[in-house]
Design a protein around this motif. Structure first.
Motif, mmCIF file in Angstrom:
data_model
loop_
_atom_site.group_PDB
_atom_site.id
_atom_site.type_symbol
_atom_site.label_atom_id
_atom_site.label_comp_id
_atom_site.label_asym_id
_atom_site.label_seq_id
_atom_site.Cartn_x
_atom_site.Cartn_y
_atom_site.Cartn_z
ATOM 1 N N THR A 259 0.843 -1.204 0.000
ATOM 2 C CA THR A 259 0.000 0.000 0.000
ATOM 3 C C THR A 259 0.874 1.248 0.000
ATOM 4 O O THR A 259 0.607 2.211 -0.737
ATOM 5 N N ILE A 260 1.907 1.248 0.823
ATOM 6 C CA ILE A 260 2.819 2.395 0.861
ATOM 7 C C ILE A 260 3.539 2.541 -0.481
ATOM 8 O O ILE A 260 3.754 3.663 -0.958
ATOM 9 N N ALA A 261 3.893 1.423 -1.104
ATOM 10 C CA ALA A 261 4.522 1.488 -2.432
ATOM 11 C C ALA A 261 3.589 2.160 -3.435
ATOM 12 O O ALA A 261 4.024 2.990 -4.257
ATOM 13 N N ASP A 262 2.305 1.812 -3.385
ATOM 14 C CA ASP A 262 1.327 2.485 -4.244
ATOM 15 C C ASP A 262 1.274 3.973 -3.916
ATOM 16 O O ASP A 262 1.209 4.824 -4.812
ATOM 17 N N GLY A 263 1.284 4.292 -2.618
ATOM 18 C CA GLY A 263 1.255 5.696 -2.198
ATOM 19 C C GLY A 263 2.434 6.477 -2.737
ATOM 20 O O GLY A 263 2.290 7.620 -3.193
ATOM 21 N N ILE A 264 3.598 5.867 -2.698
ATOM 22 C CA ILE A 264 4.810 6.517 -3.237
ATOM 23 C C ILE A 264 4.619 6.810 -4.728
ATOM 24 O O ILE A 264 4.986 7.890 -5.218
ATOM 25 N N ALA A 265 4.037 5.851 -5.455
ATOM 26 C CA ALA A 265 3.823 6.047 -6.898
ATOM 27 C C ALA A 265 2.865 7.197 -7.162
ATOM 28 O O ALA A 265 3.086 8.011 -8.082
ATOM 29 N N TYR A 266 1.808 7.319 -6.371
ATOM 30 C CA TYR A 266 0.851 8.412 -6.561
ATOM 31 C C TYR A 266 1.483 9.769 -6.230
ATOM 32 O O TYR A 266 1.278 10.752 -6.949
ATOM 33 N N VAL A 267 2.234 9.806 -5.138
ATOM 34 C CA VAL A 267 2.892 11.068 -4.768
ATOM 35 C C VAL A 267 3.856 11.496 -5.871
ATOM 36 O O VAL A 267 3.880 12.667 -6.279
ATOM 37 N N GLN A 268 4.623 10.547 -6.380
ATOM 38 C CA GLN A 268 5.581 10.883 -7.436
ATOM 39 C C GLN A 268 4.861 11.351 -8.699
ATOM 40 O O GLN A 268 5.311 12.294 -9.377
ATOM 41 N N ALA A 269 3.737 10.717 -9.030
ATOM 42 C CA ALA A 269 2.978 11.118 -10.220
ATOM 43 C C ALA A 269 2.462 12.542 -10.079
ATOM 44 O O ALA A 269 2.456 13.316 -11.053
ATOM 45 N N CYS A 270 2.024 12.910 -8.877
ATOM 46 C CA CYS A 270 1.545 14.282 -8.653
ATOM 47 C C CYS A 270 2.686 15.282 -8.735
ATOM 48 O O CYS A 270 2.525 16.380 -9.294
ATOM 49 N N ILE A 271 3.827 14.926 -8.198
ATOM 50 C CA ILE A 271 5.003 15.805 -8.278
ATOM 51 C C ILE A 271 5.433 15.970 -9.738
ATOM 52 O O ILE A 271 5.772 17.071 -10.187
ATOM 53 N N ASP A 272 5.390 14.855 -10.492
ATOM 54 C CA ASP A 272 5.738 14.924 -11.919
ATOM 55 C C ASP A 272 4.762 15.820 -12.679
ATOM 56 O O ASP A 272 5.130 16.413 -13.699
ATOM 57 N N ARG A 273 3.524 15.918 -12.207
ATOM 58 C CA ARG A 273 2.536 16.815 -12.809
ATOM 59 C C ARG A 273 2.880 18.281 -12.542
ATOM 60 O O ARG A 273 2.377 19.176 -13.218
ATOM 61 N N GLY A 274 3.735 18.517 -11.546
ATOM 62 C CA GLY A 274 4.111 19.880 -11.208
ATOM 63 C C GLY A 274 3.503 20.376 -9.913
ATOM 64 O O GLY A 274 3.626 21.560 -9.578
ATOM 65 N N LEU A 275 2.844 19.477 -9.168
ATOM 66 C CA LEU A 275 2.222 19.873 -7.909
ATOM 67 C C LEU A 275 3.243 19.838 -6.776
ATOM 68 O O LEU A 275 4.060 18.915 -6.698
ATOM 69 N N ASP A 276 3.164 20.815 -5.907
ATOM 70 C CA ASP A 276 4.017 20.819 -4.724
ATOM 71 C C ASP A 276 3.468 19.814 -3.726
ATOM 72 O O ASP A 276 2.256 19.752 -3.490
ATOM 73 N N VAL A 277 4.350 19.034 -3.106
ATOM 74 C CA VAL A 277 3.911 17.946 -2.243
ATOM 75 C C VAL A 277 3.004 18.425 -1.116
ATOM 76 O O VAL A 277 2.029 17.754 -0.749
ATOM 77 N N ASP A 278 3.273 19.589 -0.571
ATOM 78 C CA ASP A 278 2.486 20.064 0.565
ATOM 79 C C ASP A 278 1.136 20.645 0.152
ATOM 80 O O ASP A 278 0.338 21.008 1.015
ATOM 81 N N THR A 279 0.865 20.715 -1.154
ATOM 82 C CA THR A 279 -0.454 21.183 -1.592
ATOM 83 C C THR A 279 -1.469 20.049 -1.671
ATOM 84 O O THR A 279 -2.652 20.263 -1.440
ATOM 85 N N PHE A 280 -1.009 18.838 -2.002
ATOM 86 C CA PHE A 280 -1.956 17.730 -2.176
ATOM 87 C C PHE A 280 -1.822 16.644 -1.111
ATOM 88 O O PHE A 280 -2.790 15.940 -0.814
ATOM 89 N N ALA A 281 -0.636 16.476 -0.531
ATOM 90 C CA ALA A 281 -0.417 15.362 0.398
ATOM 91 C C ALA A 281 -1.316 15.384 1.635
ATOM 92 O O ALA A 281 -1.691 14.311 2.131
#
Length: 559
Positions: A259-281
């Motif tokens: 589950t955490i591995a999936d979470g890491i993939a989603y966080v990275q995908a959002c960062i790759d989109r250009g989102l700042d981690v503290d805006t969506f996390a």
């Protein structure tokens, strides 16, 4: 926490105890088993002492609730402030029938809604599709259009309740309908609260309700996260789900690790989109299982919370403490329920709910005792809700924060599970990340092997399952089971056919054409999906449009 001199003293006194007290006792009365293990197969020692947590550091490993690393919980007062949200998962038949169940549960003290959708809706098919025959309304509510969503929440003010929706591949469509209904009620988007599962990765590994290939599916997932961060700030945009991973046969550590591995993939995908981690996390959430081995489950929750905090802080550079919090919903273990002696399930669910409470969940669903036989009857779902209420009001689990902290066994097991999580994450990283691990079949194989081991233990009698392989009794056939009327499928199919005839055809065509253009670009699809559902486009029509553009996923076999 313990100096070397004290540890040496404990070591010597333990040896003396073993020689003078334990060995004579074992000669008189041997232990029940040669090896004791948790339900996940982790060996359990006879006795735990400070020696088992010799390197334990209170500030580093435990800390305080509401503060990094959140081992003891994400809120400073936890349940002394308010107890978890009691969110019973419900949905069957038509929107009208499910609306009646929602109202009943709210009247009985439930504090949040959770929608179960039927398989055609989850798969992106309307109720009149040939593949939907026999499945409409069977394991959840049938939702084809905004008309159904309107009936589903009739009389339920969406600014007064929070709603969880268990939907993945078509998540953008169902959320769009929900937001459109909120707008009709006059509820602004910034007042709408809830969660949508929107976790497509676990569909590829264990659950199978995918539609599109991974890349466009991840695009839709991130589109939803981005849109809600901008327009629906109280909405939890994803519920990263370990529940189904555990149901498929994973161990406690595997459930948390994958589950955490999936979470890491989603966080990275959002960062790759250009989102700042503290805006969506801060709006990421999780969904876990609870099995009957109470102490292992508590350790699992504590280990996962601590590991996720470290990942967000050290790997992704999050600075907002809310970005580091693992907030999660728990559902008691569906796969643990037995058709044999179904009333035994009440005890199982109670222990599982107790584990979720001791582990610090934010919301909880307790399964009904008859779910191995049928969809829950009203009596069974009432008992399930009352189980939560008794744990919250009578057990004492809510009176103090993280009551098992400091237990030598629980702390040792928490550390052990965290290490197992870390080992899996490192392996997955070496493979190139979660998608690569899925493509190589690594995660699937690990779960299959664990499931096989567990099943063999039950069949051999090595692991006792009360009423199944021990304490078995003859039983009369079950009665008073809830059956979904097969006429539901016919009625829902007729309803969606009538909708297609009566809607504004020009408005519908223009909305779908606009959605096609947006879907073929790099724009966020959510605004176009909202307009399409307002024009009464159906779930199946929107998914068919995306099938044309994105294609359909066909998995490889790793057996």
């Amino acid at each position: 926490m313990f100096d070397r001199e004290k540890l040496d003293k404990v070591s010597k006194s333990k040896q003396e105890w073993e020689a003078k007290v334990l060995e004579p006792a074992l000669k008189k009365a041997p232990e029940r088993k040669r090896v004791f293990t948790t339900v996940s197969g982790t060996p359990v020692e006879r006795l735990y002492t400070p020696l088992d947590i010799a390197d334990f550091d209170y500030e580093r490993d435990l800390g305080y609730p509401g503060a990094y690393p959140f081992t003891r919980g994400v809120q400073p007062t936890m349940y002394r402030g308010r107890v978890w949200t009691m969110r019973q998962y419900a949905g069957f038949g038509s929107a009208k029938e499910t609306n009646a169940r929602f109202r009943y549960l709210l009247e009985q003290g439930q504090t949040g809604l959770s929608v179960a959708f039927d398989l055609p809706t989850q798969s992106g098919y309307d109720s009149d599709h040939p593949l939907a025959v026999g499945e409409v309304g069977k394991v959840g509510v049938a939702i084809d259009s905004i008309e159904d969503m309107r009936v589903l929440f009739d009389g339920i003010p969406l600014d007064k309740v929070t709603t969880s929706m268990t939907i993945n591949a078509p998540a953008t469509i169902l959320l769009a309908m929900y937001l459109a209904i909120a707008e009709e009620q006059g509820v602004p988007f910034d007042k709408v609260g809830g969660t949508v599962q929107n976790d497509i990765l676990k569909e590829y590994t264990v659950r199978g309700q995918y539609i599109f290939p991974p890349k466009p599916s991840m695009r839709l997932t991130v589109d939803l996260i981005e849109y809600c961060f901008q327009h629906v700030p109280r909405w939890n945009t994803i519920s990263i789900s370990g529940y189904h991973i555990r149901e498929a046969g994973a161990t406690a550590a595997q459930e948390m690790a994958f589950t955490i591995a999936d979470g890491i993939a989603y966080v990275q995908a959002c960062i790759d989109r250009g989102l700042d981690v503290d805006t969506f996390a801060p709006r990421l959430s999780f969904f876990f299982n609870a099995f009957t081995n109470v102490l292992e489950e508590v350790a699992k929750f504590r280990a996962g919370r601590r590991y996720w905090a470290k990942i967000m802080k050290e790997r992704f550079g999050a600075k907002n403490p809310r970005s580091m919090m693992m907030r999660y919903h728990v559902q008691t273990g569906g796969v643990t329920l037995t058709a044999q002696q179904p009333l035994n399930n009440i005890v199982r669910v109670t222990l599982q709910a107790f584990a979720a409470a001791l582990g610090g969940c934010q919301s909880l669903h307790t399964n009904s005792y008859d779910e191995a036989l049928c969809l829950p009857t009203e009596q069974a779902v009432t008992v399930a809700l009352r189980t939560q209420q008794i744990v919250a009001e009578e057990s004492g689990a809510t009176d103090t924060i993280d009551p098992l902290a400091g237990s030598y066994y629980v702390e040792a097991l928490t550390n052990q599970i965290e290490k197992q999580i870390d080992d899996y994450i490192k392996k997955i990283d070496e493979m190139g990340g979660t998608l690569a691990a899925i493509e190589q079949g690594f995660i699937q194989k690990e779960i299959q092997e664990s499931a096989y081991r567990f099943q063999k233990e039950i069949e051999s009698g090595e692991r006792v399952y009360v009423g199944v392989n021990k304490y078995v009794m003859d039983e009369p056939p079950p009665t008073n089971l809830l059956r979904v009327d097969m006429e539901v499928g016919r009625r829902e199919a007729e309803k969606v056919r009538k909708l297609r005839q009566q809607r504004d055809q020009k408005k519908w065509r223009e909305a779908l054409e606009y959605l096609r253009e947006v879907s073929m670009s790099d724009q966020n699809v959510m605004p176009a999906v909202i307009e399409a559902v307002k024009a009464r486009a159906t779930v199946g029509e929107i998914c068919d449009l995306w099938r044309e553009i994105f294609g359909e996923y066909r998995p490889e076999s790793f057996i």
